[in-house]
Scaffold this active site. Structure first.
Site, PDB file in Angstrom:
ATOM      1  N   GLN A 268       0.672  -1.360  -0.111  1.00  0.00           N
ATOM      2  CA  GLN A 268       0.015   0.051   0.009  1.00  0.00           C
ATOM      3  C   GLN A 268       0.873   1.351  -0.085  1.00  0.00           C
ATOM      4  OE1 GLN A 268      -3.484  -0.180  -0.616  1.00  0.00           O
ATOM      5  NE2 GLN A 268      -2.443  -2.490  -0.843  1.00  0.00           N
ATOM      6  N   HIS A 271       1.695   2.814  -3.300  1.00  0.00           N
ATOM      7  CA  HIS A 271       0.690   3.762  -4.090  1.00  0.00           C
ATOM      8  C   HIS A 271       1.104   5.331  -4.141  1.00  0.00           C
ATOM      9  CE1 HIS A 271      -2.257   1.045  -5.514  1.00  0.00           C
ATOM     10  NE2 HIS A 271      -2.375   0.333  -4.261  1.00  0.00           N
ATOM     11  N   GLU A 336      -9.044   0.541   5.486  1.00  0.00           N
ATOM     12  CA  GLU A 336      -9.536   0.011   4.276  1.00  0.00           C
ATOM     13  C   GLU A 336      -9.147  -1.386   3.877  1.00  0.00           C
ATOM     14  OE1 GLU A 336      -8.764   1.162  -0.693  1.00  0.00           O
ATOM     15  OE2 GLU A 336      -7.281   1.701   0.957  1.00  0.00           O
ATOM     16  N   HIS A 337      -8.028  -1.995   4.191  1.00  0.00           N
ATOM     17  CA  HIS A 337      -7.508  -3.351   3.959  1.00  0.00           C
ATOM     18  C   HIS A 337      -7.083  -3.884   5.489  1.00  0.00           C
ATOM     19  CE1 HIS A 337      -6.624  -1.246   0.097  1.00  0.00           C
ATOM     20  NE2 HIS A 337      -7.255  -2.302  -0.453  1.00  0.00           N
ATOM     21  N   ASP A 370      -6.782  -7.190  -4.468  1.00  0.00           N
ATOM     22  CA  ASP A 370      -6.754  -6.108  -5.431  1.00  0.00           C
ATOM     23  C   ASP A 370      -7.066  -6.501  -6.815  1.00  0.00           C
ATOM     24  OD1 ASP A 370      -6.412  -3.992  -3.871  1.00  0.00           O
ATOM     25  OD2 ASP A 370      -4.099  -3.693  -4.270  1.00  0.00           O
ATOM     26  N   HIS A 429     -54.460  14.895   2.937  1.00  0.00           N
ATOM     27  CA  HIS A 429     -54.075  13.398   3.096  1.00  0.00           C
ATOM     28  C   HIS A 429     -55.033  12.586   3.937  1.00  0.00           C
ATOM     29  CE1 HIS A 429     -50.011  14.998   2.321  1.00  0.00           C
ATOM     30  NE2 HIS A 429     -49.625  13.735   2.426  1.00  0.00           N
TER      31      HIS A 429
END
Length: 447
Positions: A268, A271, A336-337, A370, A429
């Site tokens: 990660q 990235h 996230e992971h 991934d 109504h």
């Protein structure tokens, strides 16, 4: 210059742990004011001038000149040719990944994406109708890197959901088209594809131009300009989420080879300098071994500079009292992971409530998720896994409630609705319900 990566070492037993921990987690999702203003100007310009504005920004930002936006549309023949031009190994890998992603999302659709209904004893029908969106736009990042996997993860669930048209936009700076991205579009069933990117591409999808059709929803990650544009067009179209920097959290009991964990942290960190990689472990000696593996393996990687800056700026190796405490901290982070790298991952999985995706066991590297495991890799970041879910078939569907009240049902429901409507002061109504009663009561006055 020698690269050094020293993630921050923390211990939950330290008196300053809480402050140090929060400081390391902190990341602001606020976009620079200059970016926000520039994006607002681009969106307004595209909304007003359509194709001409998109062409102008594509030339300015991507260095890609074209006489018409139609010239930037990729044909189905071009996508197929890109697939056929790939080496056999890449074609096979792309096909295999697409099959697994499709199979997973087909199972997801069967589990939660079907219409349903039932009838009450009085014959009233109640239910839910699930229908796909008519047209969606998928944004595929380009420029620094190409992401064919993002094509699969956005287009395949849309296709499985039954979306009528899938419009892909992908920046191709200086006209450099990545064959794998084009091939993935072919494999995933993309309907139309344009070589445009940035805020102008999001605007084109959201508002429609003379050439790019207006979509109902925009999905897919991008840079700060793309994220800002997606926020601004929300309401005109739907969006999936606003993605922050990538994250990985590894819960380790010390049984996994340290080299494996170090490389997972790298996966990660490579990235982006703002990506976050954290290790939680109750074994101090094992944390030392992981740091030694980081020192040894870092120089072997092409993106070592990015990894080092990520680990130094946002990485952490945290010593916990035990695995139970590690799980509790993981839930606070809501990563996230989340890798559970232990001998018995099933023991800890019930304690884990908040994560985009949970990877169980030493052999389940995040990178498999991934690319080809099957579940979607578009995941909530920056703690939003506390209330958000991975991209899925449900993001490309909408639900309509079904109500068919029988005559008998109207006699039972009418008085209830009328009583509540009168209580709210909504006479029409109430009367609409009462007029369907066999014995229509006189109209009440305003309460």
């Amino acid at each position: 210059m020698e690269l050094v990566a020293k993630p921050l070492r923390l211990s939950t037993a330290s008196a300053t742990f809480e402050a140090d921990f929060q400081a390391r987690l902190h990341w602001s999702a606020d976009t620079d004011a200059a970016i926000e203003q520039r994006v607002a100007d681009i969106l307004a310009d595209v909304q007003q001038r359509g194709d001409a504005a998109v062409l102008e920004y594509t030339a300015r930002f991507d260095g890609l000149q074209a006489q018409s936006l139609g010239a930037l549309e990729l044909t189905q023949a071009e996508l197929k040719a890109a697939f056929e031009s790939l080496p056999a190994a890449q074609r096979d890998a792309l096909d295999a990944a697409a099959r697994r992603v499709r199979r997973y999302h087909e199972a997801q659709k069967k589990a939660s994406g079907e219409s349903w209904s039932y009838r009450d004893e009085d014959g009233t029908l109640l239910g839910q109708k699930v229908t796909p969106l008519d047209r969606v736009g998928i944004y595929v990042p380009g420029g620094k890197a190409a992401y064919p996997s993002s094509v699969l993860m956005n287009a395949v669930p849309a296709h499985v959901a039954g979306v009528g048209e899938i419009i892909m936009v992908v920046p191709t700076p200086r006209g450099e088209k990545n064959p794998l991205v084009l091939a993935a579009a072919h494999v995933a069933g993309v309907t139309r594809a344009f070589t445009i990117g940035g805020a102008q591409a999001v605007a084109a999808l959201a508002y429609g131009t003379q050439t790019v059709p207006k979509v109902d929803k925009v999905t897919g990650p991008g840079n700060a300009y793309v994220a800002s544009a997606k926020k601004r067009v929300f309401g005109t179209v739907g969006i999936d989420m606003i993605a922050g920097p990538s994250e990985i959290l590894v819960l380790a009991d010390g049984s996994t080879p340290p080299d494996w964990v170090a490389m997972d942290l790298f996966s990660q960190a490579e990235h982006d300098e703002l990506a976050q990689s954290i290790l939680l472990c109750p074994d101090a000696a094992y944390i030392d071994a992981v740091q030694a593996a980081i020192d040894r393996l870092l120089p072997t990687l092409p993106r070592a500079g990015i990894i080092a800056r990520s680990l130094n700026g946002r990485g952490a190796l945290i010593l916990t009292r035990d695995m139970e405490e590690a799980c509790a901290i993981s839930n606070r982070i809501a990563p996230e992971h989340l890798e559970v790298s232990s001998r018995d991952p099933q023991r800890w999985e019930p304690l884990l409530k908040h994560a985009g995706a949970i990877f169980l066991g030493a052999y389940t590297s995040e990178s498999l998720g991934d690319y080809c495991a099957g579940p979607n890799h578009v995941l909530p970041t920056s703690g939003t896994a506390r209330f958000s879910s991975p991209l899925g078939v449900y993001d490309f569907q909408k639900r309509s409630s079904l109500i068919e009240v029988s005559e008998a049902g109207a006699q039972m429901l009418g008085p209830i609705a009328a009583e509540l409507a009168y209580g709210e002061g909504l006479q029409a109504h109430a009367r609409a319900a009462e007029l369907r009663l066999k014995n229509v009561p006189p109209q009440r006055g305003t309460p």
